[in-house]
Structures are given as C-alpha cells and as structure tokens.
Design an enzyme around this catalytic site. Structure first.
Site, PDB file in Angstrom:
ATOM      1  N   SER A  24       0.834  -1.171  -0.187  1.00  0.00           N
ATOM      2  CA  SER A  24      -0.322   0.235  -0.070  1.00  0.00           C
ATOM      3  C   SER A  24       0.914   1.416   0.439  1.00  0.00           C
ATOM      4  O   SER A  24       1.903   1.397   0.594  1.00  0.00           O
ATOM      5  CB  SER A  24      -1.179   0.288   1.619  1.00  0.00           C
ATOM      6  OG  SER A  24      -1.666   1.177   1.143  1.00  0.00           O
ATOM      7  N   SER A  26      -0.740   4.065   0.075  1.00  0.00           N
ATOM      8  CA  SER A  26      -1.546   5.087   1.109  1.00  0.00           C
ATOM      9  C   SER A  26      -0.708   6.104   2.702  1.00  0.00           C
ATOM     10  O   SER A  26      -1.010   6.874   2.843  1.00  0.00           O
ATOM     11  CB  SER A  26      -2.464   4.712   1.658  1.00  0.00           C
ATOM     12  OG  SER A  26      -4.176   4.515   0.508  1.00  0.00           O
ATOM     13  N   LYS A  75     -13.079  -4.933   0.799  1.00  0.00           N
ATOM     14  CA  LYS A  75     -13.720  -3.734   0.865  1.00  0.00           C
ATOM     15  C   LYS A  75     -16.391  -3.516   0.774  1.00  0.00           C
ATOM     16  O   LYS A  75     -16.502  -2.797   1.158  1.00  0.00           O
ATOM     17  CB  LYS A  75     -13.920  -2.227  -0.636  1.00  0.00           C
ATOM     18  CG  LYS A  75     -12.706  -2.229  -0.540  1.00  0.00           C
ATOM     19  CD  LYS A  75     -12.156  -1.878  -2.026  1.00  0.00           C
ATOM     20  CE  LYS A  75     -11.026  -0.911  -1.956  1.00  0.00           C
ATOM     21  NZ  LYS A  75     -10.871  -0.058  -3.293  1.00  0.00           N
ATOM     22  N   ASN A  96     -14.277   2.156   1.112  1.00  0.00           N
ATOM     23  CA  ASN A  96     -12.922   2.099   0.899  1.00  0.00           C
ATOM     24  C   ASN A  96     -11.984   3.082   1.881  1.00  0.00           C
ATOM     25  O   ASN A  96     -11.191   3.783   1.914  1.00  0.00           O
ATOM     26  CB  ASN A  96     -12.480   2.830  -0.448  1.00  0.00           C
ATOM     27  CG  ASN A  96     -12.804   4.536  -0.328  1.00  0.00           C
ATOM     28  OD1 ASN A  96     -12.987   4.673  -0.111  1.00  0.00           O
ATOM     29  ND2 ASN A  96     -11.534   4.982  -1.108  1.00  0.00           N
ATOM     30  N   ASP A 111     -13.686   6.533  -4.497  1.00  0.00           N
ATOM     31  CA  ASP A 111     -12.890   5.425  -5.141  1.00  0.00           C
ATOM     32  C   ASP A 111     -13.905   6.053  -6.628  1.00  0.00           C
ATOM     33  O   ASP A 111     -12.816   7.173  -7.662  1.00  0.00           O
ATOM     34  CB  ASP A 111     -12.839   4.010  -5.320  1.00  0.00           C
ATOM     35  CG  ASP A 111     -11.635   2.792  -4.191  1.00  0.00           C
ATOM     36  OD1 ASP A 111     -10.821   3.973  -3.985  1.00  0.00           O
ATOM     37  OD2 ASP A 111     -12.046   2.217  -4.269  1.00  0.00           O
ATOM     38  N   GLY A 135     -14.054  -4.865 -17.749  1.00  0.00           N
ATOM     39  CA  GLY A 135     -14.627  -5.629 -16.742  1.00  0.00           C
ATOM     40  C   GLY A 135     -15.710  -5.257 -15.398  1.00  0.00           C
ATOM     41  O   GLY A 135     -16.427  -4.429 -15.652  1.00  0.00           O
ATOM     42  N   GLY A 137     -15.800  -6.616 -11.850  1.00  0.00           N
ATOM     43  CA  GLY A 137     -16.147  -6.442 -11.585  1.00  0.00           C
ATOM     44  C   GLY A 137     -15.952  -5.832  -9.860  1.00  0.00           C
ATOM     45  O   GLY A 137     -16.559  -4.796 -10.488  1.00  0.00           O
ATOM     46  N   ILE A 232      -6.466   1.063 -14.596  1.00  0.00           N
ATOM     47  CA  ILE A 232      -6.338   1.622 -13.084  1.00  0.00           C
ATOM     48  C   ILE A 232      -5.492   1.002 -12.349  1.00  0.00           C
ATOM     49  O   ILE A 232      -5.042   1.436 -11.719  1.00  0.00           O
ATOM     50  CB  ILE A 232      -8.058   1.616 -12.657  1.00  0.00           C
ATOM     51  CG1 ILE A 232      -7.968   0.235 -11.906  1.00  0.00           C
ATOM     52  CG2 ILE A 232      -8.479   2.282 -12.239  1.00  0.00           C
ATOM     53  CD1 ILE A 232      -9.558  -0.516 -11.299  1.00  0.00           C
ATOM     54  N   GLN A 260      -8.470   9.377  -4.354  1.00  0.00           N
ATOM     55  CA  GLN A 260      -9.406   8.493  -3.771  1.00  0.00           C
ATOM     56  C   GLN A 260      -9.239   9.135  -1.896  1.00  0.00           C
ATOM     57  O   GLN A 260      -9.426   9.344  -1.149  1.00  0.00           O
ATOM     58  CB  GLN A 260      -9.400   7.195  -3.609  1.00  0.00           C
ATOM     59  CG  GLN A 260      -8.111   6.236  -3.826  1.00  0.00           C
ATOM     60  CD  GLN A 260      -7.312   6.110  -2.685  1.00  0.00           C
ATOM     61  OE1 GLN A 260      -8.999   5.664  -1.279  1.00  0.00           O
ATOM     62  NE2 GLN A 260      -6.889   6.248  -2.050  1.00  0.00           N
TER      63      GLN A 260
HETATM   64  P1  ATR Z   1     -11.433  -6.509  -8.173  1.00  0.00           P
HETATM   65  O1  ATR Z   1     -12.545  -6.262  -7.072  1.00  0.00           O
HETATM   66  O2  ATR Z   1     -10.279  -6.131  -8.528  1.00  0.00           O
HETATM   67  O3  ATR Z   1     -12.979  -5.558  -9.590  1.00  0.00           O
HETATM   68  P2  ATR Z   1     -12.631  -9.131  -8.891  1.00  0.00           P
HETATM   69  O4  ATR Z   1     -14.303  -8.015  -8.689  1.00  0.00           O
HETATM   70  O5  ATR Z   1     -12.305 -10.198  -8.561  1.00  0.00           O
HETATM   71  O6  ATR Z   1     -11.691  -8.131  -8.849  1.00  0.00           O
HETATM   72  O7  ATR Z   1     -13.316  -8.726 -10.508  1.00  0.00           O
HETATM   73  C1  ATR Z   1     -11.928  -8.989 -11.273  1.00  0.00           C
HETATM   74  C2  ATR Z   1     -12.496  -8.889 -13.044  1.00  0.00           C
HETATM   75  O8  ATR Z   1     -11.437  -9.040 -13.580  1.00  0.00           O
HETATM   76  C3  ATR Z   1     -13.721  -9.115 -13.566  1.00  0.00           C
HETATM   77  O9  ATR Z   1     -14.118  -8.592 -14.183  1.00  0.00           O
HETATM   78  C4  ATR Z   1     -12.778 -10.432 -14.340  1.00  0.00           C
HETATM   79  O10 ATR Z   1     -14.236 -11.486 -15.557  1.00  0.00           O
HETATM   80  P3  ATR Z   1     -14.880 -12.114 -14.930  1.00  0.00           P
HETATM   81  O11 ATR Z   1     -16.588 -11.256 -14.108  1.00  0.00           O
HETATM   82  O12 ATR Z   1     -15.515 -12.305 -16.061  1.00  0.00           O
HETATM   83  O13 ATR Z   1     -14.496 -13.171 -14.176  1.00  0.00           O
HETATM   84  C5  ATR Z   1     -11.502  -9.390 -15.125  1.00  0.00           C
HETATM   85  N1  ATR Z   1     -10.832 -10.856 -15.070  1.00  0.00           N
HETATM   86  C6  ATR Z   1      -9.869 -10.551 -14.749  1.00  0.00           C
HETATM   87  N2  ATR Z   1      -9.682 -11.637 -15.363  1.00  0.00           N
HETATM   88  C7  ATR Z   1      -9.542 -12.105 -16.922  1.00  0.00           C
HETATM   89  C8  ATR Z   1      -9.298 -12.650 -17.996  1.00  0.00           C
HETATM   90  N3  ATR Z   1      -7.563 -13.024 -17.820  1.00  0.00           N
HETATM   91  N4  ATR Z   1      -9.304 -12.127 -19.000  1.00  0.00           N
HETATM   92  C9  ATR Z   1     -10.800 -10.879 -18.524  1.00  0.00           C
HETATM   93  N5  ATR Z   1     -11.273 -10.613 -17.778  1.00  0.00           N
HETATM   94  C10 ATR Z   1     -10.388 -11.343 -16.608  1.00  0.00           C
END
Ligand code: ATR
Length: 284
Positions: A24, A26, A75, A96, A111, A135, A137, A232, A260
């Site tokens: 970190s 921070s 989080k 966060n 964030d 993404g 996630g 990011i 943030q």
């Molecule tokens: P974070 O909190 O960092 O967003 P997360 O909630 O685990 O972590 O989400 C990871 C993101 O990266 C998701 O969008 C994931 O896609 P999936 O939901 O389809 O799994 C994406 N991701 C991780 N590895 C990937 C890869 N090799 N190719 C494409 N997307 C990937």
C-alpha cells in the site's frame, strides 16, 4: 518539505485495513498530508486476515482509531459492521473509507471521486461521452457509478461473465431508473474497428495487464488516436503502451489512488487535502 510527526500522548491513529497490505502507498502520502497541517496523527498499515475483519473493526472502535481506508479484500465485507453508509456505498456495495465518530462508524466510497477527478484531468467534459469499461468486478462498480453521475451517454461494459454486468444494472436502478439505457453489457467478441468508432474513452478495471505477459483483453491495435485510455493499474500496462504509441491521451491508476486518498483525508479532517504534497509523497 515534509515535517516528521512527533508522537505523543495526544497522537491520533489512522490506518488502512488490507490483506496483503505491504504494497500500500497510502501510508506514505496520508502521512505527508497530516504532516503538512501539523496534525498530530499517524497513519499505519494493518494486515487484517479476512476471518479477522469483524474483530478488527471492533478493535478500531475500542482503540479509537479515527479513520480507516479499506482495501482488498475487505471493501465489500466491511459493510455489515458499519453504523451508517453514505449513498454511494449503498449502490456501489463497497466501502474504502471509514470515519469513526466516538465509536460510530460511517462508511464512504472515495474511489468514485478519485476516478472521476483523475479522468477529468484528461477529459474535463464527460457528459454525453461513450465509454468502454473493461471488466465488471468490484473495482468497476465505483467507476461505472461515477460515470453515470457525470451524465455519460453510454457505458459499454464488457466482461467474460455478463451476469456481473446485469447485477450492476440491477443494483444501480434505484439510483437512475434509466440505467438500462446507459449500461450496455457486451462480450469481448463484439469489440471491432467499427464498434470502437463509437467509443470516446476506454477504461480497464480488470487486473489484466498487471504482468507484461498477460494476454490482451482485445486487439489493442484497433485503438484509435481519438480514444482516451485509462488503466486503473498503477503502471504502464500493455494497453496503455499501445494507446500511447498511437498518440492517445493515457493515464494509469496513480492519479485515481491520489484523489481517492485526498477525499478520504478531507472526510476525516474537514480540511482541504494538500494534493500537491500528497502527489509528491506518492511519486517518491
Ligand atoms: P476487482 O475487485 O479487482 O474488480 P474482481 O471482483 O475479482 O476484482 O473482478 C475481476 C475482474 O477482472 C472481472 O471483471 C473479471 O472478469 P470475469 O468477471 O468475467 O471473471 C476480470 N478478469 C480477470 N481476469 C481476466 C482475464 N484473464 N480476462 C478477462 N477478464 C478478466
């Protein structure tokens, strides 16, 4: 110049909960901000295992830790242990930043502010823009929430698992009932030259690119000079490198991290964050 903090009986404690937390940045820039104002405070990393989170929160109350940042993997999981949630935390479902007022914990998500403030350094006017978000996630949720608040036209949200995009639409419906018209779930296979003509800004919210030999999320050679490209991740990822070589405006994750943190400092202290001092400490 950064003045070191003198620790005394009156020193206040702030910190970050994460697991791991060693990486970190921070502590270095929050400490610089406290020092700038000569606030008698320290900001320390706390390595909290997932199974210890509830006890750690109780400990923060008992020890009168004044403010916390919360990072991966806590989080989302910290939310049930807080006394009050700000509006954005209710929608983003991630927190966060925590402010402790005499044992009453209020959760925030800075964030969203961090991302939007840094993006505006490249793109001051977000209203009406079309954004490709890679993404769906946890990290994407604050970003998408911020983009909706800014009045972007369309968010093309790409993910392998499109159910996660559907969940985001569902969760944000109460915030903006037009969310279905703004967020469009699309598969990676949909990204081609023609599709990208309609995109103004590309944002990577996945961890793909952290390693230089990670696979590409799509054919980055399709990126056009008119695109603004943000990642990011705190470094020049292959996505950013290709975009830069094409002449695009690009940004890595450090400005988002800075802003943030600046917002968290303001929530805790009520003082304007000394952003230049914090940036200098972060870049050291
Ligand atoms: P974070 O909190 O960092 O967003 P997360 O909630 O685990 O972590 O989400 C990871 C993101 O990266 C998701 O969008 C994931 O896609 P999936 O939901 O389809 O799994 C994406 N991701 C991780 N590895 C990937 C890869 N090799 N190719 C494409 N997307 C990937």
């Amino acid at each position: 110049m950064i003045i070191p903090v003198d620790i005394s009986g009156g020193t206040e404690v702030y910190g970050i909960f994460g697991y791991p937390v060693k990486h970190s940045k921070s502590p270095q820039f929050q400490t610089a901000a406290f020092s700038f104002y000569k606030i008698p405070a320290v900001y320390v990393p706390f390595e909290v295992k997932p199974e210890d989170l509830e006890n750690a929160v109780k400990g923060a109350k008992a020890l009168n830790i004044k403010g916390l940042n919360i990072t991966v993997p806590h989080k989302e999981n910290i939310i049930p242990f807080l006394n009050e949630l700000s509006e954005e935390v209710k929608y983003i479902k991630a927190c966060n930043t925590v402010k402790n007022i005499d044992g009453y914990l209020i959760g925030y998500n800075t964030d969203e502010y961090g991302f939007i403030t840094s993006l505006k350094e490249l793109e001051p006017f977000l209203e009406g823009k079309n954004v490709l978000v890679l993404g769906a996630g946890g990290a994407s949720r604050a970003i998408v929430f911020g983009l909706i608040k800014e009045g972007v036209n369309t968010i093309y949200q790409v993910n392998r698992n499109l159910k996660r995009v559907e969940n985001i639409i569902e969760d944000f419906r109460g915030f903006n009932r037009l969310v279905e018209e703004i967020i469009k779930p699309i598969p990676y296979s949909h990204i081609n030259e023609n599709f990208l003509k309609d995109v103004d800004i590309i944002v990577n919210t996945t961890s793909v690119g952290l390693k230089d030999d990670d696979p590409w999320l799509f054919d980055y050679n399709l990126i056009q000079p008119k695109h603004t490209v943000v990642d990011i991740i705190y470094k020049e990822t292959p996505l950013l490198k290709v975009a830069k070589d094409k002449g695009c405006k690009t940004q890595d994750g450090l400005p988002m991290l800075l802003y943030q943190g600046a917002k968290a400092f303001e929530i805790w202290t009520g003082k304007p964050a000394p952003v230049d001092i914090m940036r200098e400490a972060l870049l050291k």
